[in-house]
Write a protein that holds these residues in place. Structure first.
Motif, PDB file in Angstrom:
ATOM      1  N   VAL A  59      -5.987  -5.162 -18.407  1.00 33.23           N
ATOM      2  CA  VAL A  59      -6.850  -4.678 -17.335  1.00 33.23           C
ATOM      3  C   VAL A  59      -7.918  -5.704 -16.994  1.00 33.23           C
ATOM      4  CG1 VAL A  59      -8.553  -2.935 -16.706  1.00 33.23           C
ATOM      5  CG2 VAL A  59      -6.488  -2.274 -17.910  1.00 33.23           C
ATOM      6  N   ILE A  60      -7.932  -6.099 -15.744  1.00 30.90           N
ATOM      7  CA  ILE A  60      -9.019  -6.902 -15.194  1.00 30.90           C
ATOM      8  C   ILE A  60      -9.485  -6.131 -13.963  1.00 30.90           C
ATOM      9  CG2 ILE A  60      -9.692  -9.084 -14.157  1.00 30.90           C
ATOM     10  CD1 ILE A  60      -7.363 -10.370 -15.733  1.00 30.90           C
ATOM     11  N   VAL A  61     -10.632  -5.489 -14.089  1.00 33.31           N
ATOM     12  CA  VAL A  61     -11.129  -4.639 -13.001  1.00 33.31           C
ATOM     13  C   VAL A  61     -11.217  -5.442 -11.715  1.00 33.31           C
ATOM     14  CG1 VAL A  61     -13.058  -3.220 -12.218  1.00 33.31           C
ATOM     15  CG2 VAL A  61     -12.362  -3.153 -14.610  1.00 33.31           C
ATOM     16  N   GLY A  62     -10.689  -4.863 -10.652  1.00 33.84           N
ATOM     17  CA  GLY A  62     -10.702  -5.510  -9.345  1.00 33.84           C
ATOM     18  C   GLY A  62      -9.493  -6.388  -9.076  1.00 33.84           C
ATOM     19  N   GLN A  63      -8.656  -6.601 -10.093  1.00 33.44           N
ATOM     20  CA  GLN A  63      -7.476  -7.442  -9.912  1.00 33.44           C
ATOM     21  C   GLN A  63      -6.471  -6.742  -8.998  1.00 33.44           C
ATOM     22  OE1 GLN A  63      -5.212  -8.054 -13.497  1.00 33.44           O
ATOM     23  NE2 GLN A  63      -4.011  -9.711 -12.614  1.00 33.44           N
ATOM     24  N   GLN A  64      -5.928  -7.507  -8.077  1.00 31.70           N
ATOM     25  CA  GLN A  64      -4.883  -6.989  -7.199  1.00 31.70           C
ATOM     26  C   GLN A  64      -3.535  -7.397  -7.760  1.00 31.70           C
ATOM     27  OE1 GLN A  64      -5.461  -7.176  -2.905  1.00 31.70           O
ATOM     28  NE2 GLN A  64      -3.409  -8.037  -2.752  1.00 31.70           N
ATOM     29  N   LEU A  65      -2.619  -6.449  -7.847  1.00 33.16           N
ATOM     30  CA  LEU A  65      -1.273  -6.715  -8.345  1.00 33.16           C
ATOM     31  C   LEU A  65      -0.252  -6.416  -7.256  1.00 33.16           C
ATOM     32  CD1 LEU A  65      -1.441  -5.030 -11.870  1.00 33.16           C
ATOM     33  CD2 LEU A  65      -1.599  -7.464 -11.344  1.00 33.16           C
ATOM     34  N   ASP A  66       0.776  -7.254  -7.190  1.00 32.35           N
ATOM     35  CA  ASP A  66       1.885  -7.046  -6.262  1.00 32.35           C
ATOM     36  C   ASP A  66       3.177  -6.950  -7.055  1.00 32.35           C
ATOM     37  OD1 ASP A  66       0.641  -7.361  -3.537  1.00 32.35           O
ATOM     38  OD2 ASP A  66       0.025  -9.267  -4.424  1.00 32.35           O
ATOM     39  N   ALA A  67       4.066  -6.092  -6.600  1.00 29.18           N
ATOM     40  CA  ALA A  67       5.392  -5.952  -7.214  1.00 29.18           C
ATOM     41  C   ALA A  67       6.390  -5.652  -6.102  1.00 29.18           C
ATOM     42  CB  ALA A  67       5.387  -4.844  -8.256  1.00 29.18           C
ATOM     43  N   TYR A  68       7.646  -5.950  -6.367  1.00 30.30           N
ATOM     44  CA  TYR A  68       8.668  -5.824  -5.322  1.00 30.30           C
ATOM     45  C   TYR A  68       9.877  -5.068  -5.827  1.00 30.30           C
ATOM     46  CZ  TYR A  68       5.683  -9.338  -3.340  1.00 30.30           C
ATOM     47  OH  TYR A  68       4.577  -9.989  -2.870  1.00 30.30           O
ATOM     48  N   GLN A 147      22.688  -4.050   3.785  1.00 32.12           N
ATOM     49  CA  GLN A 147      21.383  -4.658   4.052  1.00 32.12           C
ATOM     50  C   GLN A 147      20.415  -4.334   2.929  1.00 32.12           C
ATOM     51  OE1 GLN A 147      21.296  -2.736   7.970  1.00 32.12           O
ATOM     52  NE2 GLN A 147      20.838  -4.746   8.805  1.00 32.12           N
ATOM     53  N   ASP A 148      19.745  -5.378   2.428  1.00 31.84           N
ATOM     54  CA  ASP A 148      18.707  -5.205   1.420  1.00 31.84           C
ATOM     55  C   ASP A 148      17.360  -5.164   2.126  1.00 31.84           C
ATOM     56  OD1 ASP A 148      20.271  -5.122  -0.942  1.00 31.84           O
ATOM     57  OD2 ASP A 148      20.518  -7.294  -0.856  1.00 31.84           O
ATOM     58  N   ILE A 149      16.636  -4.092   1.930  1.00 31.68           N
ATOM     59  CA  ILE A 149      15.326  -3.924   2.539  1.00 31.68           C
ATOM     60  C   ILE A 149      14.293  -4.026   1.428  1.00 31.68           C
ATOM     61  CG2 ILE A 149      13.832  -2.333   3.783  1.00 31.68           C
ATOM     62  CD1 ILE A 149      17.266  -1.517   4.264  1.00 31.68           C
ATOM     63  N   GLN A 150      13.394  -4.980   1.558  1.00 30.23           N
ATOM     64  CA  GLN A 150      12.409  -5.205   0.508  1.00 30.23           C
ATOM     65  C   GLN A 150      11.261  -4.207   0.599  1.00 30.23           C
ATOM     66  OE1 GLN A 150      10.563  -9.141   0.239  1.00 30.23           O
ATOM     67  NE2 GLN A 150      10.936  -9.010  -1.950  1.00 30.23           N
ATOM     68  N   ILE A 151      10.838  -3.729  -0.570  1.00 29.54           N
ATOM     69  CA  ILE A 151       9.681  -2.848  -0.705  1.00 29.54           C
ATOM     70  C   ILE A 151       8.606  -3.639  -1.428  1.00 29.54           C
ATOM     71  CG2 ILE A 151       8.792  -0.698  -1.663  1.00 29.54           C
ATOM     72  CD1 ILE A 151      11.767   0.195  -1.894  1.00 29.54           C
ATOM     73  N   HIS A 152       7.441  -3.702  -0.835  1.00 28.91           N
ATOM     74  CA  HIS A 152       6.318  -4.414  -1.427  1.00 28.91           C
ATOM     75  C   HIS A 152       5.309  -3.388  -1.920  1.00 28.91           C
ATOM     76  CE1 HIS A 152       2.587  -7.148  -0.649  1.00 28.91           C
ATOM     77  NE2 HIS A 152       2.828  -7.009  -1.925  1.00 28.91           N
ATOM     78  N   GLY A 153       5.055  -3.399  -3.230  1.00 28.83           N
ATOM     79  CA  GLY A 153       4.042  -2.528  -3.814  1.00 28.83           C
ATOM     80  C   GLY A 153       2.770  -3.313  -4.077  1.00 28.83           C
ATOM     81  N   ARG A 154       1.631  -2.666  -3.846  1.00 31.57           N
ATOM     82  CA  ARG A 154       0.340  -3.336  -4.072  1.00 31.57           C
ATOM     83  C   ARG A 154      -0.655  -2.315  -4.625  1.00 31.57           C
ATOM     84  NH1 ARG A 154      -1.768  -7.008   0.558  1.00 31.57           N
ATOM     85  NH2 ARG A 154      -0.529  -8.488  -0.614  1.00 31.57           N
ATOM     86  N   LEU A 155      -1.429  -2.775  -5.600  1.00 32.24           N
ATOM     87  CA  LEU A 155      -2.514  -1.944  -6.127  1.00 32.24           C
ATOM     88  C   LEU A 155      -3.677  -2.828  -6.532  1.00 32.24           C
ATOM     89  CD1 LEU A 155      -2.723  -2.150  -9.509  1.00 32.24           C
ATOM     90  CD2 LEU A 155      -0.604  -0.864  -9.311  1.00 32.24           C
ATOM     91  N   THR A 156      -4.841  -2.222  -6.593  1.00 37.32           N
ATOM     92  CA  THR A 156      -6.028  -2.891  -7.097  1.00 37.32           C
ATOM     93  C   THR A 156      -6.498  -2.086  -8.298  1.00 37.32           C
ATOM     94  OG1 THR A 156      -6.624  -3.665  -4.896  1.00 37.32           O
ATOM     95  CG2 THR A 156      -8.377  -3.676  -6.562  1.00 37.32           C
ATOM     96  N   ILE A 157      -6.598  -2.747  -9.436  1.00 33.73           N
ATOM     97  CA  ILE A 157      -6.963  -2.045 -10.667  1.00 33.73           C
ATOM     98  C   ILE A 157      -8.439  -1.680 -10.628  1.00 33.73           C
ATOM     99  CG2 ILE A 157      -7.203  -2.279 -13.167  1.00 33.73           C
ATOM    100  CD1 ILE A 157      -4.729  -4.017 -13.153  1.00 33.73           C
ATOM    101  N   ALA A 158      -8.701  -0.399 -10.859  1.00 30.15           N
ATOM    102  CA  ALA A 158     -10.092   0.065 -10.926  1.00 30.15           C
ATOM    103  C   ALA A 158     -10.536  -0.033 -12.393  1.00 30.15           C
ATOM    104  CB  ALA A 158     -10.204   1.484 -10.401  1.00 30.15           C
TER     105      ALA A 158
END
Length: 175
Positions: A59-68, A147-158
């Motif tokens: 955990v790093i507060v405020g860090q933004q994480l991306d996943a696909y 067809q492969d459709i990409q999903i982009h997940g994003r969160l910011t750790i509180a």
């Protein structure tokens, strides 16, 4: 009663005689016409998917994480389709998606189409990928190959507690 029966029988006999009189006398050659038709019905389905996995991170507060992740779509004929994603099990709407831990803690996240999260799933660039209740809905057309459709997940750790967090999102395709 006999008069009614006689009238009914006479009407049926007249109908039979009229039907015979209409039969075509072809003189040795007769023709008729019939139709040949086929109803082609479009059918699309998800033939594969990969999870959006943020992984195991300190955990790093405020860090933004991306996943696909991705969805794979196949249709039997060329057809336009739309894909909607619901709010998941723990969110109150497509603008409030949340993963939950076994202890009842939550981490908010969002899903977008495309690799950068700014690819429009309709005309609204950067809008969360949603469904008919909100967000934008991904639209495309099938051209013959899966067809492969990409999903982009994003969160910011509180400031979450340690644990495993997850959610289940349902994708729906309409065509």
């Amino acid at each position: 009663m006999n008069v009614l029966k006689s009238t009914l029988c006479a009407a049926m006999l007249a109908g039979c005689i009229a039907g015979q009189a209409r039969a075509q006398d072809c003189g040795g050659t007769c023709t008729t016409q019939f139709e040949v038709y086929l109803d082609v019905v479009a059918s699309c389905s998800f033939t594969g998917s990969t999870d959006v996995a943020f992984g195991s991170v300190p955990v790093i507060v405020g860090q933004q994480l991306d996943a696909y992740g991705s969805l794979t779509v196949s249709c039997n004929v060329p057809v336009a389709y739309r894909i909607g994603l619901d709010a998941g099990l723990h969110g109150s709407g497509v603008n409030d998606r949340r993963m939950a831990s076994a202890g009842g803690e939550f981490i908010a996240y969002q899903l977008y189409s495309g690799a950068t999260g700014t690819t429009p799933c309709t005309a609204t660039a950067g809008a969360p990928w949603g469904d008919a209740s909100g967000g934008c809905v991904y639209g495309d057309s099938y051209a013959g190959t899966p067809q492969d459709i990409q999903i982009h997940g994003r969160l910011t750790i509180a400031n979450p507690r340690a644990g495993t967090y997850s959610d289940t999102v349902t994708a729906t395709i309409t065509y």
